[in-house]
Design a protein around this motif. Structure first.
Motif, PDB file in Angstrom:
ATOM      1  N   GLU A 162      37.956  67.111 -94.685  1.00 23.95           N
ATOM      2  CA  GLU A 162      38.071  66.931 -96.133  1.00 23.95           C
ATOM      3  C   GLU A 162      39.245  66.048 -96.559  1.00 23.95           C
ATOM      4  N   ASP A 163      40.091  65.606 -95.625  1.00 19.49           N
ATOM      5  CA  ASP A 163      41.201  64.704 -95.953  1.00 19.49           C
ATOM      6  C   ASP A 163      40.663  63.387 -96.500  1.00 19.49           C
ATOM      7  N   SER A 164      41.404  62.787 -97.416  1.00 22.12           N
ATOM      8  CA  SER A 164      41.003  61.479 -97.945  1.00 22.12           C
ATOM      9  C   SER A 164      41.414  60.382 -96.959  1.00 22.12           C
ATOM     10  N   LEU A 165      40.693  59.288 -97.003  1.00 26.81           N
ATOM     11  CA  LEU A 165      41.043  58.171 -96.114  1.00 26.81           C
ATOM     12  C   LEU A 165      42.382  57.557 -96.513  1.00 26.81           C
TER      13      LEU A 165
ATOM     14  N   ILE B 277      36.799  61.999 -84.456  1.00 30.28           N
ATOM     15  CA  ILE B 277      37.996  61.147 -84.329  1.00 30.28           C
ATOM     16  C   ILE B 277      37.943  60.137 -85.475  1.00 30.28           C
ATOM     17  N   ILE B 278      39.083  59.891 -86.067  1.00 27.69           N
ATOM     18  CA  ILE B 278      39.188  58.860 -87.109  1.00 27.69           C
ATOM     19  C   ILE B 278      40.185  57.811 -86.622  1.00 27.69           C
ATOM     20  N   SER B 279      39.846  56.548 -86.810  1.00 24.29           N
ATOM     21  CA  SER B 279      40.694  55.470 -86.295  1.00 24.29           C
ATOM     22  C   SER B 279      40.961  54.425 -87.377  1.00 24.29           C
ATOM     23  N   GLU B 280      41.839  53.493 -87.053  1.00 19.07           N
ATOM     24  CA  GLU B 280      42.104  52.371 -87.952  1.00 19.07           C
ATOM     25  C   GLU B 280      40.808  51.634 -88.280  1.00 19.07           C
ATOM     26  N   THR B 281      39.969  51.449 -87.279  1.00 16.59           N
ATOM     27  CA  THR B 281      38.703  50.747 -87.482  1.00 16.59           C
ATOM     28  C   THR B 281      37.838  51.471 -88.498  1.00 16.59           C
ATOM     29  N   ASP B 282      37.780  52.790 -88.411  1.00 14.54           N
ATOM     30  CA  ASP B 282      37.007  53.573 -89.378  1.00 14.54           C
ATOM     31  C   ASP B 282      37.560  53.390 -90.792  1.00 14.54           C
ATOM     32  N   CYS B 283      38.870  53.339 -90.913  1.00 18.05           N
ATOM     33  CA  CYS B 283      39.506  53.138 -92.221  1.00 18.05           C
ATOM     34  C   CYS B 283      39.228  51.730 -92.751  1.00 18.05           C
ATOM     35  N   ILE B 284      39.216  50.761 -91.875  1.00 22.35           N
ATOM     36  CA  ILE B 284      38.917  49.391 -92.284  1.00 22.35           C
ATOM     37  C   ILE B 284      37.485  49.284 -92.797  1.00 22.35           C
ATOM     38  N   LYS B 285      36.574  50.045 -92.214  1.00 21.56           N
ATOM     39  CA  LYS B 285      35.188  50.075 -92.722  1.00 21.56           C
ATOM     40  C   LYS B 285      35.185  50.504 -94.180  1.00 21.56           C
ATOM     41  N   HIS B 286      35.969  51.519 -94.486  1.00 19.61           N
ATOM     42  CA  HIS B 286      36.070  52.005 -95.872  1.00 19.61           C
ATOM     43  C   HIS B 286      36.609  50.901 -96.780  1.00 19.61           C
ATOM     44  N   ILE B 287      37.662  50.241 -96.338  1.00 20.35           N
ATOM     45  CA  ILE B 287      38.265  49.181 -97.140  1.00 20.35           C
ATOM     46  C   ILE B 287      37.266  48.053 -97.371  1.00 20.35           C
ATOM     47  N   SER B 288      36.568  47.679 -96.316  1.00 19.55           N
ATOM     48  CA  SER B 288      35.623  46.564 -96.447  1.00 19.55           C
ATOM     49  C   SER B 288      34.450  46.918 -97.365  1.00 19.55           C
ATOM     50  N   GLU B 289      34.094  48.186 -97.427  1.00 23.94           N
ATOM     51  CA  GLU B 289      32.983  48.603 -98.272  1.00 23.94           C
ATOM     52  C   GLU B 289      33.354  48.685 -99.745  1.00 23.94           C
ATOM     53  N   SER B 290      34.620  48.868-100.052  1.00 25.12           N
ATOM     54  CA  SER B 290      34.982  49.012-101.463  1.00 25.12           C
ATOM     55  C   SER B 290      35.938  47.928-101.947  1.00 25.12           C
ATOM     56  N   LYS B 291      37.086  47.851-101.372  1.00 26.00           N
ATOM     57  CA  LYS B 291      38.120  46.957-101.881  1.00 26.00           C
ATOM     58  C   LYS B 291      37.782  45.486-101.671  1.00 26.00           C
TER      59      LYS B 291
ATOM     60  N   TYR C 117      34.907  44.027-101.854  1.00 25.07           N
ATOM     61  CA  TYR C 117      33.957  43.594-102.874  1.00 25.07           C
ATOM     62  C   TYR C 117      34.424  43.921-104.291  1.00 25.07           C
ATOM     63  N   ASN C 118      35.701  44.313-104.413  1.00 30.43           N
ATOM     64  CA  ASN C 118      36.304  44.637-105.702  1.00 30.43           C
ATOM     65  C   ASN C 118      35.526  45.728-106.433  1.00 30.43           C
ATOM     66  N   MET C 119      35.072  46.688-105.646  1.00 31.28           N
ATOM     67  CA  MET C 119      34.329  47.818-106.193  1.00 31.28           C
ATOM     68  C   MET C 119      35.301  48.989-106.331  1.00 31.28           C
ATOM     69  N   PRO C 120      35.016  49.889-107.265  1.00 29.96           N
ATOM     70  CA  PRO C 120      35.880  51.077-107.360  1.00 29.96           C
ATOM     71  C   PRO C 120      35.796  51.893-106.075  1.00 29.96           C
ATOM     72  N   ALA C 121      36.886  52.543-105.765  1.00 27.94           N
ATOM     73  CA  ALA C 121      36.929  53.360-104.546  1.00 27.94           C
ATOM     74  C   ALA C 121      35.900  54.474-104.644  1.00 27.94           C
ATOM     75  N   ASP C 122      35.251  54.725-103.533  1.00 24.70           N
ATOM     76  CA  ASP C 122      34.274  55.803-103.450  1.00 24.70           C
ATOM     77  C   ASP C 122      35.003  57.127-103.602  1.00 24.70           C
ATOM     78  N   ILE C 123      34.526  57.965-104.492  1.00 24.66           N
ATOM     79  CA  ILE C 123      35.152  59.277-104.696  1.00 24.66           C
ATOM     80  C   ILE C 123      35.057  60.107-103.421  1.00 24.66           C
ATOM     81  N   ASN C 124      33.996  59.906-102.670  1.00 22.06           N
ATOM     82  CA  ASN C 124      33.784  60.657-101.433  1.00 22.06           C
ATOM     83  C   ASN C 124      34.309  59.869-100.225  1.00 22.06           C
ATOM     84  N   ASN C 125      35.543  59.401-100.333  1.00 18.09           N
ATOM     85  CA  ASN C 125      36.129  58.644 -99.223  1.00 18.09           C
ATOM     86  C   ASN C 125      36.877  59.575 -98.278  1.00 18.09           C
TER      87      ASN C 125
END
Length: 155
Positions: free
Chosen positions: A37-40, A67-81, A83-91
């Motif tokens: 349940e931790d946020s990215l 396991i969570i890694s830098e690569t997994d976090c970068i996926k999140h960034i690439s999906e939202s930030k 494309y200048n989209m608002p951050a996913d609430i379920n991140n």
């Protein structure tokens, strides 16, 4: 006339003493862990603060669930930030973590673990005993073991 041996005659007392260099001797036990349940954003902050590239995800019983890694976090960034989209609430970690996790046994030889690193292209392996996370072996831990070991004693 050819040379028969470069080593010469050996004394019976020079027999190599077999001692395993185990994962348990070099694994890290004081781990930074994450919850599903931790946020990215929290994960990214922890990775930067502690200068680590990822960490195990555990439940309330300290059982490894991912396991969570830098690569997994970068996926999140690439999906939202990106494309200048608002951050996913379920991140949350749960959405981005890898759940198919390879683990290793604490009684495995460190240099067998090194081969597993090479063949799997992983940077870290959690060490689990009776379903509970007890440590983690990283590639750097294998390098530390290699430095401390005399080349003639590797098994």
């Amino acid at each position: 006339m050819g040379i028969k041996s470069f080593q010469g005659k050996r004394d019976a007392n020079q027999a190599k003493e077999e001692s395993q260099i185990l994962v348990a001797d070099y694994m890290t036990t004081n781990l930074i862990t994450f919850k599903a349940e931790d946020s990215l954003d929290h994960v990214i902050e922890q990775l930067i603060t502690h200068k680590i590239s990822g960490g195990p995800v555990v439940n309330d019983k300290n059982e490894l669930i991912g396991i969570i890694s830098e690569t997994d976090c970068i996926k999140h960034i690439s999906e939202s930030k990106y494309y200048n989209m608002p951050a996913d609430i379920n991140n949350t970690v749960e959405k981005y973590m890898v759940t198919d996790v390879d683990t290793i046994d604490k009684n495995m030889n460190v240099f067998d673990a090194a081969f597993k690193f090479i063949s799997s292209h992983r940077r870290r392996f959690p060490v689990v005993e009776k379903g509970k996370l007890i440590g983690q072996l990283s590639q750097k831990d294998v390098l530390k073991a290699a430095i401390k070991v005399d080349g003639n004693t590797w098994l």
